[in-house]
Write a protein that holds these residues in place. Structure first.
Motif, PDB file in Angstrom:
ATOM      1  N   LEU A  36       0.829  -1.208   0.000  1.00 22.74           N
ATOM      2  CA  LEU A  36       0.000   0.000   0.000  1.00 22.74           C
ATOM      3  C   LEU A  36       0.867   1.264   0.000  1.00 22.74           C
ATOM      4  CD1 LEU A  36      -2.820  -1.126   2.454  1.00 22.74           C
ATOM      5  CD2 LEU A  36      -2.850  -1.129  -0.049  1.00 22.74           C
ATOM      6  N   GLU A  37       1.946   1.229   0.745  1.00 16.42           N
ATOM      7  CA  GLU A  37       2.851   2.381   0.762  1.00 16.42           C
ATOM      8  C   GLU A  37       3.550   2.564  -0.581  1.00 16.42           C
ATOM      9  OE1 GLU A  37       5.167   1.457   4.238  1.00 16.42           O
ATOM     10  OE2 GLU A  37       3.497   1.979   5.578  1.00 16.42           O
ATOM     11  N   LYS A  38       3.918   1.472  -1.242  1.00 23.33           N
ATOM     12  CA  LYS A  38       4.595   1.561  -2.541  1.00 23.33           C
ATOM     13  C   LYS A  38       3.727   2.233  -3.597  1.00 23.33           C
ATOM     14  CE  LYS A  38       7.581  -2.483  -2.227  1.00 23.33           C
ATOM     15  NZ  LYS A  38       7.802  -3.846  -2.759  1.00 23.33           N
ATOM     16  N   ILE A  39       2.403   2.085  -3.483  1.00 26.97           N
ATOM     17  CA  ILE A  39       1.547   2.717  -4.490  1.00 26.97           C
ATOM     18  C   ILE A  39       1.132   4.126  -4.083  1.00 26.97           C
ATOM     19  CG2 ILE A  39       0.756   0.475  -5.321  1.00 26.97           C
ATOM     20  CD1 ILE A  39      -2.070   1.342  -4.137  1.00 26.97           C
ATOM     21  N   GLY A  40       1.689   4.614  -2.973  1.00 27.78           N
ATOM     22  CA  GLY A  40       1.449   5.989  -2.567  1.00 27.78           C
ATOM     23  C   GLY A  40       0.397   6.187  -1.499  1.00 27.78           C
ATOM     24  N   MET A  41      -0.122   5.116  -0.956  1.00 22.80           N
ATOM     25  CA  MET A  41      -1.114   5.264   0.113  1.00 22.80           C
ATOM     26  C   MET A  41      -0.422   5.764   1.377  1.00 22.80           C
ATOM     27  SD  MET A  41      -3.862   2.195  -0.239  1.00 22.80           S
ATOM     28  CE  MET A  41      -5.446   2.857  -0.711  1.00 22.80           C
ATOM     29  N   VAL A  42      -1.149   6.565   2.138  1.00 18.84           N
ATOM     30  CA  VAL A  42      -0.609   7.181   3.352  1.00 18.84           C
ATOM     31  C   VAL A  42      -1.309   6.552   4.556  1.00 18.84           C
ATOM     32  CG1 VAL A  42      -0.345   9.349   4.622  1.00 18.84           C
ATOM     33  CG2 VAL A  42      -0.111   9.311   2.115  1.00 18.84           C
ATOM     34  N   ARG A  43      -0.508   6.123   5.519  1.00 19.41           N
ATOM     35  CA  ARG A  43      -1.048   5.494   6.725  1.00 19.41           C
ATOM     36  C   ARG A  43      -1.840   6.512   7.529  1.00 19.41           C
ATOM     37  NH1 ARG A  43       1.370   0.745   9.913  1.00 19.41           N
ATOM     38  NH2 ARG A  43      -0.199   0.428  11.518  1.00 19.41           N
ATOM     39  N   GLN A  44      -3.004   6.084   7.955  1.00 16.66           N
ATOM     40  CA  GLN A  44      -3.894   6.856   8.811  1.00 16.66           C
ATOM     41  C   GLN A  44      -3.803   6.260  10.223  1.00 16.66           C
ATOM     42  OE1 GLN A  44      -5.711   9.492   7.035  1.00 16.66           O
ATOM     43  NE2 GLN A  44      -4.096   8.763   5.683  1.00 16.66           N
ATOM     44  N   PRO A  45      -4.451   6.844  11.195  1.00 14.27           N
ATOM     45  CA  PRO A  45      -4.439   6.224  12.522  1.00 14.27           C
ATOM     46  C   PRO A  45      -5.049   4.821  12.479  1.00 14.27           C
ATOM     47  CG  PRO A  45      -5.218   8.484  12.664  1.00 14.27           C
ATOM     48  CD  PRO A  45      -5.125   8.142  11.196  1.00 14.27           C
ATOM     49  N   ASP A  46      -4.420   3.883  13.180  1.00 11.75           N
ATOM     50  CA  ASP A  46      -4.971   2.534  13.276  1.00 11.75           C
ATOM     51  C   ASP A  46      -6.342   2.622  13.927  1.00 11.75           C
ATOM     52  OD1 ASP A  46      -2.515   1.746  12.302  1.00 11.75           O
ATOM     53  OD2 ASP A  46      -1.802   0.919  14.201  1.00 11.75           O
ATOM     54  N   THR A  47      -7.291   1.878  13.375  1.00 12.10           N
ATOM     55  CA  THR A  47      -8.650   1.933  13.891  1.00 12.10           C
ATOM     56  C   THR A  47      -9.367   0.623  13.623  1.00 12.10           C
ATOM     57  OG1 THR A  47     -10.667   3.270  13.909  1.00 12.10           O
ATOM     58  CG2 THR A  47      -9.668   2.906  11.783  1.00 12.10           C
ATOM     59  N   HIS A  48     -10.470   0.414  14.321  1.00 16.39           N
ATOM     60  CA  HIS A  48     -11.344  -0.715  13.986  1.00 16.39           C
ATOM     61  C   HIS A  48     -12.213  -0.249  12.829  1.00 16.39           C
ATOM     62  CE1 HIS A  48     -13.797  -4.207  14.123  1.00 16.39           C
ATOM     63  NE2 HIS A  48     -14.887  -3.485  14.340  1.00 16.39           N
ATOM     64  N   ILE A  49     -11.981  -0.854  11.678  1.00 15.27           N
ATOM     65  CA  ILE A  49     -12.663  -0.420  10.457  1.00 15.27           C
ATOM     66  C   ILE A  49     -13.765  -1.385  10.055  1.00 15.27           C
ATOM     67  CG2 ILE A  49     -11.045  -1.522   8.859  1.00 15.27           C
ATOM     68  CD1 ILE A  49     -11.188   1.321   7.347  1.00 15.27           C
ATOM     69  N   GLY A  50     -14.038  -2.363  10.922  1.00 18.25           N
ATOM     70  CA  GLY A  50     -15.093  -3.325  10.642  1.00 18.25           C
ATOM     71  C   GLY A  50     -14.583  -4.656  10.151  1.00 18.25           C
ATOM     72  N   ALA A  51     -13.285  -4.836  10.103  1.00 17.52           N
ATOM     73  CA  ALA A  51     -12.693  -6.116   9.710  1.00 17.52           C
ATOM     74  C   ALA A  51     -12.190  -6.835  10.956  1.00 17.52           C
ATOM     75  CB  ALA A  51     -11.535  -5.880   8.741  1.00 17.52           C
ATOM     76  N   GLY A  52     -12.098  -8.140  10.871  1.00 18.40           N
ATOM     77  CA  GLY A  52     -11.562  -8.911  11.994  1.00 18.40           C
ATOM     78  C   GLY A  52     -12.543  -9.024  13.138  1.00 18.40           C
ATOM     79  N   GLU A  53     -12.007  -9.298  14.302  1.00 17.28           N
ATOM     80  CA  GLU A  53     -12.817  -9.447  15.511  1.00 17.28           C
ATOM     81  C   GLU A  53     -13.348  -8.093  15.969  1.00 17.28           C
ATOM     82  OE1 GLU A  53     -13.542 -12.440  16.895  1.00 17.28           O
ATOM     83  OE2 GLU A  53     -12.464 -13.290  15.186  1.00 17.28           O
ATOM     84  N   PRO A  54     -14.472  -8.081  16.711  1.00 20.18           N
ATOM     85  CA  PRO A  54     -14.987  -6.803  17.230  1.00 20.18           C
ATOM     86  C   PRO A  54     -13.901  -6.051  18.006  1.00 20.18           C
ATOM     87  CG  PRO A  54     -16.590  -8.556  17.601  1.00 20.18           C
ATOM     88  CD  PRO A  54     -15.327  -9.213  17.080  1.00 20.18           C
ATOM     89  N   GLY A  55     -13.708  -4.795  17.626  1.00 19.16           N
ATOM     90  CA  GLY A  55     -12.720  -3.962  18.289  1.00 19.16           C
ATOM     91  C   GLY A  55     -11.294  -4.136  17.806  1.00 19.16           C
TER      92      GLY A  55
END
Length: 170
Positions: free
Chosen positions: A140-159
């Motif tokens: 993601l970084e190689k294609i120019g994406m910029v890291r945002q604050p880590d957050t629960h985005i709805g993937a994985g386990e709750p929270g």
């Protein structure tokens, strides 16, 4: 292979059809792939994903697509989907382990992002990974994406936190 919707230097992508259960199952039943996707997928989860990708392609003109080497060998999937939790387009990919370490994920992600910005008016894309998936974060970084604050985005386990990225329209 059916007519590709996107071609990059080494890859060709085509939309899913209802008949693509076996390819999706091959990808998401691999334990190495499953490590960052909540484990290996059940038949039900595979069918649900294929159905969602087919419907989204019909409705929006883009979705996650099957990815093949240009010689026709299946390597995985890549594309964008509407991420309900944020209301944004999410760039995502998953490749078979034998396709890892060759720059194919970066090529796929870059090709998909360029395609989406060309055919839509969205001003940005998001991407996210498991916090431990450093390889995907590098892509993601190689294609120019910029890291945002880590957050629960709805993937994985709750929270569960994800490493979240954003790419602005060029």
């Amino acid at each position: 292979m059916a007519e590709p919707i996107l071609i990059t230097e080494r890859l060709a992508f085509r939309p899913f059809t209802p008949d693509d259960f076996d390819l999706m199952a091959r990808l998401h039943r691999d334990p190495e792939v499953g490590r960052y996707f909540g484990g290996v997928w059940s038949d039900e989860k595979v069918r649900e994903a294929v159905s969602e990708f087919v419907a989204e392609q019909a409705e929006r003109g883009h979705s996650k697509w099957l990815a093949f080497r240009r010689d026709g060998r299946f390597v995985g999937r890549a594309g964008v989907s509407f991420w309900e939790h944020t209301g944004e387009l999410e760039l995502g990919y998953a490749l078979l382990p034998e396709a890892w370490g060759q720059g194919l994920a970066t090529e796929a992600a870059r090709g998909v992002a360029d395609f989406v910005f060309r055919i839509t008016s969205v001003d940005h894309l998001i991407g996210f990974t498991h916090l431990d998936n450093l390889g995907s974060q590098r892509v993601l970084e190689k294609i120019g994406m910029v890291r945002q604050p880590d957050t629960h985005i709805g993937a994985g386990e709750p929270g569960e936190l994800s490493a979240v990225y954003r790419l602005e329209r060029p």
